[in-house]
Design an enzyme around this catalytic site. Sequence first.
Site, PDB file in Angstrom:
ATOM      1  N   LYS A  95      -4.063   0.498 -72.477  1.00  0.00           N
ATOM      2  CA  LYS A  95      -2.895   0.680 -71.626  1.00  0.00           C
ATOM      3  C   LYS A  95      -1.631   0.365 -72.419  1.00  0.00           C
ATOM      4  CE  LYS A  95      -1.300  -0.945 -67.044  1.00  0.00           C
ATOM      5  NZ  LYS A  95      -1.688  -1.841 -65.923  1.00  0.00           N
ATOM      6  N   SER A 170      -1.881   0.194 -61.587  1.00  0.00           N
ATOM      7  CA  SER A 170      -1.072   0.792 -62.627  1.00  0.00           C
ATOM      8  C   SER A 170      -1.858   1.216 -63.859  1.00  0.00           C
ATOM      9  CB  SER A 170       0.027  -0.190 -63.044  1.00  0.00           C
ATOM     10  OG  SER A 170      -0.535  -1.369 -63.596  1.00  0.00           O
ATOM     11  N   SER A 194      -4.477  -3.501 -60.257  1.00  0.00           N
ATOM     12  CA  SER A 194      -4.155  -2.409 -61.175  1.00  0.00           C
ATOM     13  C   SER A 194      -5.311  -1.910 -62.021  1.00  0.00           C
ATOM     14  CB  SER A 194      -2.997  -2.825 -62.102  1.00  0.00           C
ATOM     15  OG  SER A 194      -1.810  -2.961 -61.361  1.00  0.00           O
TER      16      SER A 194
END
Length: 468
Positions: A95, A170, A194
């Site tokens: 990420k 996310s 997330s």
Amino acid sequence: MNAPRLLAGPLAHGDPVFGRGIAELQAAMAAGSLSAVELVRAYLARIAAYDQAGPALNAVLALNPQALDEAGQRDAARQRGAALGPLHGIPLLLKDNIDVAGMPATAGSLALAQRRPQRDAEVVRRLRAAGAVVLGKTTLHELACGITNVSSLSGRTRNAYDAARVPGGSSGGSAVAAASCYAAAAIGTDTSGSIRIPAAFNQVWGLRPTAGRHDNAGVVPLSPTLDTVGPLARSHADLSALWSAMSDPDEQDDARRADQGWRIGALDAFFGRADAEQEEVSRHVRMALAGWQSGGAHVQPVALDLEDTRLTAANVTGYEFRDALAACLRDAGLPVRSLGDILDGGYAHPEVAPLLRERDALRDADGTARLAVLARARALRDEILASMERDRLDLLAYPSVRGAPVLLGEPQRGGNGLLAAVTGLPALSVPMGFTASGIPVGLELLGPAGSERLLLQAARRFDARGRG
């Protein structure tokens, strides 16, 4: 829609990596039938075919220009007979709020597009020490402040099974990348769901570790109290391999005896009843739990006062984000040094900007409001643990998300991620397939602090019995 098909299927002219797990890839490299360089090239081919072309899932934000060189070094070490780590030569995606030296680490924000950290984050250091190859970075909801995975830098990421729908966030890019075999597995971060929300929506495994279990150095912060780094993978075996590489051996909890029966509490408050979609998801999860019970587990309902408003009132993120981000940006050499600068410069995506303005305006001069929130969170944790002890429960179980992924551009609701976040307890989202109408379902398991191995062992038995 019934049982949607993965949009990024095997490539037409041979695909040496589609659907293959870490152990299988390691065995092929050990046998000499595959190299780390060939692995990198195969994953790059899948990204080229499906991420910006084909269904254009848009899960990869940046590729590591040194990935082939790193893979070549891993191959050379194997040929020399050097000691090999458990992830030797295995390409991973991370990420893009996680620092990798020399690569962008933008947190999905146009304002941070030129941010180039000089050092690897602690989690990257551990993965490299285990032999992993950093393939690149994945998209995320801007500044990790949401769950639909939209940002000013990358636009929208699409669900791996339905390109018209959100992937969750996310860590949506990491979940889509793992589901689509863009790498052997992926790393995300979780503040209030997330990892687990996109894991459920894209039918991969996702683990949120115990709060404080890992050093978050080198991760763009959202809430230092709640932020965690965790793995996402297509299989239980791959997730376990990543967790082992991320953890210190002396920190790994003792695994439960395989022949011991499980005592599971089904958390009634988290089974949705608001609409037909939520009811369908709840039925799917309850049927799976019934299957686990038929295999010898004890499953019982647990009634606790866990209304969304109570959980929200225990979420400290709003009182930490602005100042934590400013500290991260202070010496980054960027034109922005604060959340206010990002907003004043018009950088934020229109769907993200309202929440950012709300958090920028929040003031707590003497810190008393933050302390009150933390006190509410501790009370929740004590209540959860007391309930588990009273009923001699090993784990709690509930849907990772109560409903379906929404269409692109719509607001997403129905996540159950806050409980693990505010209590600091570890949680694992287990992919449970699709309902009859095609809703992707994840089952979340929550355990005591430090029980990641317990969660993984329970999930392995559940995977064999609850879905079998």
